[in-house]
Each structure stands twice: as structure tokens, then as C-alpha cells.
Design an enzyme around this catalytic site. Structure first.
Site, PDB file in Angstrom:
ATOM      1  N   LYS A 190       0.731  -1.188  -0.005  1.00  0.00           N
ATOM      2  CA  LYS A 190      -0.061  -0.253  -0.068  1.00  0.00           C
ATOM      3  C   LYS A 190       0.758   1.268  -0.178  1.00  0.00           C
ATOM      4  CE  LYS A 190      -4.086  -2.079   1.784  1.00  0.00           C
ATOM      5  NZ  LYS A 190      -3.798  -3.620   1.984  1.00  0.00           N
TER       6      LYS A 190
HETATM    7  C1  PLP Z   1      -4.453  -4.681   1.397  1.00  0.00           C
HETATM    8  C2  PLP Z   1      -3.842  -5.524   1.213  1.00  0.00           C
HETATM    9  C3  PLP Z   1      -4.165  -6.896   0.527  1.00  0.00           C
HETATM   10  C4  PLP Z   1      -5.437  -6.750  -0.395  1.00  0.00           C
HETATM   11  O1  PLP Z   1      -5.256  -5.723  -1.309  1.00  0.00           O
HETATM   12  P1  PLP Z   1      -6.755  -5.346  -1.901  1.00  0.00           P
HETATM   13  O2  PLP Z   1      -6.344  -4.100  -2.872  1.00  0.00           O
HETATM   14  O3  PLP Z   1      -7.775  -4.886  -0.955  1.00  0.00           O
HETATM   15  O4  PLP Z   1      -7.137  -6.286  -2.937  1.00  0.00           O
HETATM   16  C5  PLP Z   1      -3.334  -8.158   0.351  1.00  0.00           C
HETATM   17  N1  PLP Z   1      -2.300  -8.281   0.996  1.00  0.00           N
HETATM   18  C6  PLP Z   1      -1.754  -7.179   1.828  1.00  0.00           C
HETATM   19  C7  PLP Z   1      -0.763  -7.556   2.687  1.00  0.00           C
HETATM   20  C8  PLP Z   1      -2.488  -6.141   2.120  1.00  0.00           C
HETATM   21  O5  PLP Z   1      -2.158  -4.947   2.998  1.00  0.00           O
END
Ligand code: PLP
Length: 479
Positions: free
Chosen positions: A115
Site C-alpha cells: 500500500k
Molecule cells: C491490502 C492488502 C491486500 C489486499 O489488497 P486489495 O487491494 O484490498 O485487494 C493483500 N495483502 C496485503 C498484505 C494487504 O495489505
């Protein structure tokens, strides 16, 4: 470029990038998508891009979507500043796990999860645009773990921003929680909600849907519904594909999925002309998306806790963007489907539309036992530690290749490693007997004091708290 809402009454009612950036969610509750897709990049343009640095590629790919909302020199500065803060010189390095099988490490940002790649960029975009307008923003977000810390890290200490993050109490890992609660800047507010992630997300939506509240506080969203996040995430899909020989060599991505934000960015990469043969939507036991792509419709069930808490989600907010495309961009049809999701338990789409989706996407459910097995095997055979989220993607890819079902075997497989193994040390240790260490800069995380407010699962109480945070920030500024 102009943007429309997936639920818009009038698709001619388009918005600018700046509007979409600051609003997050459309006023009708829909999500923003480009009013029309740009022409894909040509093969020779893609070939040229293969030599760009991560930051320069980010500028090249995002510029057409941002347009004149940010001046070219500012965009360049923002992109270079953003990715200079990442620890690895390759920004998103690839590790080989097998013949034509790769792991893309998306955990070299400040909070060790993918993210950061979008939120570090988004925080700077917000700051730039809001400062220019002489305004303040109240950013509210719900997190199942990783969004919160990444958003806080992107906004901490920025004068024009207050940030309030809701997380489900007891359902995020200790490292995830502490990455949020140990930040002590005055503009950062953590709320532990007595409820699930879906409850938190519903309250964020509830705040946005109260238009008076939204205007009064100048609310902005940082959840994965924000178009600018989707856009920024597209960069690493292109970066990995180009590094492995695209456009000549097709690629397949296996994507650990919760809210469908990350994998939807892969879809955007296909629209830009990258030769992506297939996108694997890997879920844990919360498998609403895997069931959908396997033909069982889109039906909610209860959230169950897993070893990959950031994927413990039943309603995948970004999925609406794909539904919009599958319905031929018919927003009335989208509204009807979302209505039946809200009123009943879900919806189905026509067989021909599902078939269309299945040409590019497939859904794989990876339960905890399979994820443990995968973490153990990758450690044993490759000497690489992966976290339980990343294991869902790797296991999905392994299973699909074993079954030779998706056509993925004809392309380079790239599994997205969405979190650093040290974010989920208990699960990794259980699988491998190795307890992964946090990077040095986070080594004292478990000793730092925490700052958190506990609230019931009650929209009115949360709104009151958010209002108080915004008032304090105003007051603080005036004083
Ligand atoms: C947020 C997250 C996901 C999921 O991603 P999306 O964009 O919500 O599908 C998967 N793995 C980790 C470690 C995350 O932080």
C-alpha cells in the site's frame, strides 16, 4: 482526462482528476472511473518505457490520467520524492522462485506493505493540491491492517491534513496495530472499533454518504476506492512486466486480493496495452471473489478470521469498477446490482458477461492450511520467506500451473508479495520455524507507546469523534 461515477445518472456529468482525488467516493455512492479509456500505449512506446526508473515510469504512466491537475514539474518532483523513500534500489524487486516464476517484492516502503507504493504518492498529491487551494482536509479511512499504517505514514505531520483511521479491534496483527498507534503526531487519530473491517468500511461509507457532514469537514478518502491509488499501483505491474521482457513476453500476475483494488490496477495495466495474459484473484477463506469467478455469483457470507487479515473482507469495494465494465458501462444496471447486494445477499451477472471476465480473471481460494504449506515450501526450496498474504498468491499460481487451466503456463508468472514476512511473524514462524526480524528502522516498534481511542460500532459516535478531531485541528491552527 475526465471521470464518471459507476452509479452516475448521467454519464456526461464528468469530473476532473483533482475532484476525483479529493472526493474519493462519488456523491451518488459510486466509484470514479475514466469517462473513456485512453488509447493503449503502442508496442514501441512500451519498449521505450522498459529503460525508465520506477519513478520515471510512474510519471509516464500517471501523467495522462492526471492531466493539468498537477504541473509536469510538480508531478516529477512528487514521484521522485515518493520513491526515493523506498529502501530497495529496484523499488519493487523481482526474486525468482522457479522457472518463469517470480515474486515481486512490494514491501520496501515505510510500512512494509504494497500500500505504500500508492499511498506515499497519494499523500503528497493531497498535500500539493490542498495547499494550492488553501484548504484543510479530514481524511477518514477504514483498515483491515495495512492501509491504516500506510495512510498514516503518508499523512503524518502534514499541516493541511487530519487523518482518522478506523480499525477492527483485535483483528489486526500487533505489528500492524503498533505501526498505526505508535505515531504521535497531533494530526493522526486511531480508532479501535468494536466490530469487523466491513463494519469500519460501512461507517466510512456512511460518513461520505452524509453529504452535509462530508462538506462540513471536507472529507477525503484514502481507502482503495480512491482512483489515484488504483492509478499509482498500475506502475508496478508495468515495471515488472517490462523488466521481464514485455511487450515481447506476456505475463500473468497472481494477486492476493481483498478489496479488489490491487488486482483492478492490473486490469488498468491491460487497458494501457501491457501484454497481461491473465490475472489470478487469490483469496483466503473469505472467498466471495473466488466464488464469483468460478460461476457461483457474488454473494456475501460472514467474515472469518484467517492468517491473512488484510484479506478478511467480504464486500470488495473496487469490484464495482469491474462490474461497471462487464455491464457495458451501464450505470443503471450497476445500481440495480448494488441494490440487490445491499438489500439481499448478492447478485449474479449474465453468463456471457462472466465469460468475458473469465478470459482475463480467474479466482482461487487458498485456505490457511494451504498457505502454511506454501510458506514452508518456498522457504525450504528457495530460501525465501513470504508472508501469509503473499502465500495466497504463490499457492494460487502453483495450483493453476499444476492444473494448466488458465493458459498461465504460456507466460511469465509474477506473484505479488504484498507484505514483508516480519509483519506477520507468528504465521511465518509456524510455517518455517524462522521468526523474521523487522528491518532496523522499526526494531523498537514493540517498545513505543501507543495512542488509540476505543469506540463502539456506532456511526453516530464515530462521527462525533471525527468532528472533534477536525475542530481541534482548526482550533490548533487558529491558536
Ligand atoms: C491490502 C492488502 C491486500 C489486499 O489488497 P486489495 O487491494 O484490498 O485487494 C493483500 N495483502 C496485503 C498484505 C494487504 O495489505
Amino acid at each position: 482526462m475526465r471521470y464518471v461515477s459507476t452509479r452516475g445518472d448521467n454519464l456526461n456529468d464528468s469530473k476532473s482528476f483533482e475532484y476525483v482525488l479529493l472526493a474519493g467516493l462519488a456523491r451518488d455512492g459510486g466509484l470514479f472511473v475514466p469517462a473513456s479509456w485512453p488509447a493503449p500505449f503502442s508496442e514501441s512506446e512500451l519498449v521505450e518505457m522498459a529503460s525508465l526508473s520506477y519513478a520515471d515510469l510512474a510519471i509516464r504512466l500517471t501523467q495522462p490520467f492526471i492531466g493539468d491537475a498537477v504541473a509536469p514539474a510538480d508531478l516529477a518532483r512528487i514521484a521522485h520524492e515518493t520513491y526515493a523513500g523506498f529502501e530497495h534500489p529496484a523499488t519493487a524487486p523481482l526474486t525468482q522462485l522457479g522457472p518463469s516464476f517470480w515474486l515481486m517484492e512490494l514491501y520496501h516502503g515505510p510500512t512494509l506493505a504494497f500500500k505504500d507504493y500508492a499511498l506515499q504518492f497519494l499523500g503528497r498529491l493531497f498535500d500539493h493540491v490542498v495547499a494550492r487551494r488553501g484548504e484543510r482536509l479530514t481524511i477518514v479511512g477504514a483498515t483491515s491492517g495495512d492501509t491504516g499504517s500506510a495512510a498514516i505514514e503518508a499523512c503524518r505531520g502534514r499541516d493541511a491534513l487530519s487523518i482518522v483511521i478506523l480499525y477492527p479491534e483485535g483483528r489486526v496483527s500487533e505489528v500492524q496495530r503498533r505501526q498505526m498507534t505508535t505515531v504521535d503526531e497531533a494530526n493522526v487519530h486511531n480508532v479501535a472499533v468494536a466490530g469487523t473491517f466491513d463494519d469500519c468500511q460501512a461507517m466510512v461509507k456512511g460518513m461520505f454518504n452524509d453529504l452535509a457532514f462530508r462538506d462540513e469537514l471536507n472529507l477525503a478518502a484514502i481507502n482503495s476506492i480512491n482512483w489515484a491509488r488504483i492509478l499509482a499501483q498500475t506502475v508496478y505491474y508495468a515495471y515488472a512486466a517490462l523488466a521481464l521482457g514485455s511487450p515481447a513476453r506476456p505475463v500473468t500476475f497472481a494477486v492476493p486480493t481483498g478489496n479488489f483494488g490491487n488486482v483492478y490496477s492490473g486490469y488498468l495495466a491491460t487497458r494501457l496495452g501491457l501484454p497481461i495474459r491473465h490475472l489470478m484473484v487469490a483469496t483466503n477463506a473469505n472467498d466471495i471473489l473466488a466464488r464469483f469467478f468460478n460461476g457461483a455469483g457474488y454473494y456475501k457470507s460472514d467474515v472469518v478470521a484467517s492468517i491473512s487479515p488484510s484479506m478478511d473482507i467480504q464486500i470488495a469495494s473496487n469490484f464495482e469498477r469491474l462490474v461497471f465494465e462487464l455491464q457495458g458501462r451501464d450505470s443503471a444496471a450497476v445500481r440495480a446490482l448494488i441494490d440487490s447486494l445491499d438489500r439481499d445477499s448478492g447478485f449474479e451477472i449474465a453468463a456471457d458477461k462472466l465469460e468475458l471476465a473469465r478470459r482475463l480473471f480467474s479466482g482461487q481460494r487458498v485456505d490457511d492450511a494451504r498457505a502454511f504449506e506454501c510458506m514452508a515450501r518456498v522457504w525450504r526450496e528457495c530460501g525465501t520467506l513470504i508472508d501469509p498474504h503473499s502465500a495466497a498468491g504463490v499457492a494460487a499460481a502453483e495450483d493453476a500451473l499444476a492444473q494448466q487451466e488458465t493458459g498461465a503456463e504460456q507466460s511469465a508468472m509474477i506473484c505479488l508479495a504484498t507484505a514483508h514476512p516480519a509483519k506477520f511473524p507468528d504465521a511465518v514462524e509456524q510455517a518455517t520455524a524462522i521468526r523474521p526480524a523487522l528491518p532496523d528502522r522499526l526494531a523498537d516498534l514493540l517498545q513505543r507507546p501507543e495512542h488509540v481511542t476505543h469506540l463502539p460500532n456506532d456511526l453516530a459516535a464515530v462521527k462525533e469523534f471525527v468532528q472533534a478531531c477536525a475542530r481541534d485541528a482548526q482550533g490548533g491552527k487558529a491558536a
